[in-house]
Write an enzyme that holds these catalytic residues in place. Structure first.
Site, PDB file in Angstrom:
ATOM      1  N   ASP A 135     -21.294 -21.500 -10.689  1.00 27.64           N
ATOM      2  CA  ASP A 135     -21.546 -21.945 -12.060  1.00 27.64           C
ATOM      3  C   ASP A 135     -21.790 -20.781 -13.011  1.00 27.64           C
ATOM      4  O   ASP A 135     -21.197 -20.717 -14.096  1.00 27.64           O
ATOM      5  CB  ASP A 135     -22.773 -22.864 -12.106  1.00 27.64           C
TER       6      ASP A 135
ATOM      7  N   HIS B 243     -18.327 -29.344  -7.191  1.00 28.01           N
ATOM      8  CA  HIS B 243     -19.494 -28.648  -7.723  1.00 28.01           C
ATOM      9  C   HIS B 243     -19.481 -27.207  -7.238  1.00 28.01           C
ATOM     10  O   HIS B 243     -18.627 -26.812  -6.426  1.00 28.01           O
ATOM     11  CB  HIS B 243     -20.788 -29.347  -7.307  1.00 28.01           C
TER      12      HIS B 243
END
Length: 361
Positions: free
Chosen positions: A160, A130
């Site tokens: 992200d 992640h």
């Protein structure tokens, strides 16, 4: 009509950066078709929570990518598209029969944008992870946080969105410009490790000159200086101080009732004591009192606002930085001209066959 009006982009639905990239491209005027996977539990949960904002501006088209019939229809859509963006792990699109080579055979000018954590190649390409893992490996996470605590993750903004989605958007747009000249598309490999590493370019430059230490809270921009950090106020709120330049620092001292002789700016040996002195002064008043006190000065002191408070700040209201139509959400950025950017609501879902008909018009 945004600057990308006329561009047709297929978004293979996912979580994280590809969703944000699809929103940005739609905000800029592209026609984005979001191909969704029916029955996907994580995606369905995201639709309910985050989709109200991050899915704005485009229609959802349910497809079964494991169905040969649906796959042929998706390839037909690809034949009329300018770009495709996807965020699966390496090899997934190839196994589905929709990899770059298959799509290029159908549409040679297609730009194929891929965003992953580790990239399409490398020894870790197939591993899970992640945002926090990607920015940890790129070196972007280590400098963040208090010096005597573990690094503090900066939400998922750096990996992200900054290192992933925005690098994907810029890469896709660059490749689209090239494709208009050459008639051939490219595969854009946007890895969050690469992108977040790129965001640290300044700090590598400073480190190479001996101007940046790996010890957190000892540097110019990591809270190590008393004039570039946040301070707690009497009411529990915070102010942000960014008085880097000498002129701005002089305004800060004037507002705090101090002189340059009492608080020399670049005497590193005095920074801990000066930080304590600034902290005591800022703790003597409420946050908004300090904001009013420094308003209109060059001291670079601002209140640290919560997400909810930011929506109602007069400057943000004047610019239309947030929209209160439906779900409160940030407006598109950047602006093109002086007119406020308009938010396009998410369009109703439509069947795949209808999407093919609309795409052909």
């Amino acid at each position: 009509m945004g600057p990308l009006s006329g561009l047709r982009i297929i978004e293979i639905d996912g979580l994280g950066p590809v969703t944000f990239a699809g929103m940005v491209l739609a905000d800029m005027g592209a026609e984005v078709l979001r191909l969704t996977r029916g029955g996907d539990a994580p995606a369905a949960a995201f639709d309910e929570v985050g989709g109200a904002v991050l899915h704005r501006g485009r229609a959802a088209v349910p497809v079964d990518l494991k169905s040969a019939d649906d796959r042929d229809k998706v390839l037909a859509l690809i034949g009329g598209a300018d770009a495709l963006i996807e965020g699966f792990r390496p090899g997934v699109m190839e196994r589905l029969g929709l990899g770059p080579e298959v799509c290029a055979a159908r549409n040679p000018r297609l730009v194929y944008g891929r965003v992953t954590g580790w990239g399409q190649t490398g020894p870790m390409a197939d591993q899970v992870g992640h945002d926090i893992n990607y920015i940890a490996l790129s070196g972007a996470l280590y400098p963040m946080g208090a010096g005597d605590q573990p690094p503090c993750p900066p939400l998922n903004l750096v990996g992200d969105y900054g290192g992933g989605a925005m690098m994907l958007v810029s890469g896709v747009l660059a490749a689209l410009i090239e494709a208009r000249t050459t008639g051939r598309g490219r595969v854009v490999d946007a890895a969050m490790t690469d992108g977040s590493a790129l965001l640290t370019s300044l700090f590598h430059a400073l480190r190479a000159r001996g101007l940046w230490s790996d010890q957190r809270e000892t540097n110019l921009l990591d809270g190590g200086t008393p004039f570039y950090r946040c301070y707690a106020c009497r009411d529990g709120g915070f102010v942000a101080v960014g008085a880097l330049e000498p002129r701005f620092y002089a305004a800060l001292l004037a507002g705090l009732g101090l002189t340059a002789d009492e608080a020399p700016q670049f005497d590193r040996t005095n920074w801990p004591a000066l930080h304590n002195r600034f902290a005591a002064l800022f703790a003597s008043r409420n946050r908004d009192e300090w904001a009013a006190h420094f308003a209109g000065t060059e001291a670079c002191v601002t209140p640290v606002l919560t997400l909810g408070e930011a929506v109602d700040h007069p400057h943000n209201q004047a610019r239309g930085t947030f929209s209160k139509a439906g779900v409160v959400q940030p407006a598109p950025a950047p602006r093109f001209g002086l007119d406020p950017a308009a938010i396009k609501a998410g369009r109703p879902g439509l069947p795949l066959d209808q999407a093919m008909i609309d795409w052909a018009i």
